[in-house]
Design a protein around this motif. Structure first.
Motif, PDB file in Angstrom:
ATOM      1  N   ASP A  31      -1.493  -3.479   2.633  1.00  0.00           N
ATOM      2  CA  ASP A  31      -2.529  -4.143   1.861  1.00  0.00           C
ATOM      3  C   ASP A  31      -2.002  -4.333   0.444  1.00  0.00           C
ATOM      4  N   LEU A  32      -2.394  -5.438  -0.173  1.00  0.00           N
ATOM      5  CA  LEU A  32      -1.907  -5.749  -1.513  1.00  0.00           C
ATOM      6  C   LEU A  32      -3.043  -5.850  -2.508  1.00  0.00           C
ATOM      7  N   ALA A  58      -2.781 -15.226  -4.102  1.00  0.00           N
ATOM      8  CA  ALA A  58      -3.279 -14.757  -2.810  1.00  0.00           C
ATOM      9  C   ALA A  58      -3.457 -15.919  -1.840  1.00  0.00           C
ATOM     10  N   SER A  59      -4.015 -17.013  -2.316  1.00  0.00           N
ATOM     11  CA  SER A  59      -4.212 -18.188  -1.453  1.00  0.00           C
ATOM     12  C   SER A  59      -2.881 -18.750  -0.973  1.00  0.00           C
ATOM     13  N   GLY A  70      -7.528 -11.038   4.179  1.00  0.00           N
ATOM     14  CA  GLY A  70      -8.376  -9.857   4.170  1.00  0.00           C
ATOM     15  C   GLY A  70      -7.649  -8.595   3.724  1.00  0.00           C
ATOM     16  N   ARG A  71      -6.330  -8.640   3.690  1.00  0.00           N
ATOM     17  CA  ARG A  71      -5.542  -7.480   3.253  1.00  0.00           C
ATOM     18  C   ARG A  71      -5.096  -7.598   1.801  1.00  0.00           C
ATOM     19  N   MET A  72      -5.628  -8.620   1.118  1.00  0.00           N
ATOM     20  CA  MET A  72      -5.287  -8.829  -0.287  1.00  0.00           C
ATOM     21  C   MET A  72      -6.543  -8.739  -1.140  1.00  0.00           C
ATOM     22  N   THR A  73      -6.484  -7.900  -2.152  1.00  0.00           N
ATOM     23  CA  THR A  73      -7.555  -7.788  -3.136  1.00  0.00           C
ATOM     24  C   THR A  73      -7.063  -8.424  -4.420  1.00  0.00           C
ATOM     25  N   ALA A 105      -1.409  -1.730  -2.065  1.00  0.00           N
ATOM     26  CA  ALA A 105      -2.684  -1.023  -2.065  1.00  0.00           C
ATOM     27  C   ALA A 105      -2.645   0.111  -1.037  1.00  0.00           C
ATOM     28  N   THR A 106      -1.729  -0.007  -0.076  1.00  0.00           N
ATOM     29  CA  THR A 106      -1.456   1.060   0.888  1.00  0.00           C
ATOM     30  C   THR A 106       0.042   1.273   0.882  1.00  0.00           C
TER      31      THR A 106
END
Length: 109
Positions: A31-32, A58-59, A70-73, A105-106
């Motif tokens: 996750d990012l 992200a896009s 969904g794995r990018m914030t 993020a993970t």
């Protein structure tokens, strides 16, 4: 990636750099967190511009490299979170304030 002042659109050179980064990230399966920055720029909403920069990255990763959106914030920062000492040279501060930071993020597997 350092954006032009007041811009959230990526140039060809920035896209090429992001493609190199994406080639590594797509294999990592993590996750990012994508952080956008906009600092001391002549625009109506600094934080909105920072968020637009993070969203643009992200896009692009999702559309071009098929990374799971969904794995990018994404998060946009104004002058908060700059990480620059107030006494640093103005050019360095300007570049730090127009950047994107991509963080795990993970932890990688």
């Amino acid at each position: 990636i350092v954006f032009a002042p007041t811009e959230s659109q990526m140039t060809e050179a920035q896209i090429a750099a992001l493609d190199v980064i994406a080639s590594i990230l797509t294999r990592s399966g993590v996750d990012l967190r994508i952080e956008g920055y906009a600092y001391a720029e002549p625009c109506e909403s600094i934080r909105r511009l920072a968020q637009e920069r993070a969203e643009a990255v992200a896009s692009y990763l999702a559309s071009r490299h098929k990374m799971d959106r969904g794995r990018m914030t994404t998060v946009g920062f104004g002058s908060s979170g700059m990480g620059a000492d107030k006494h640093q040279h103005r050019v360095i501060q300007d570049q730090l304030g127009r950047r994107i930071v991509i963080l795990y993020a993970t932890p990688p597997r």
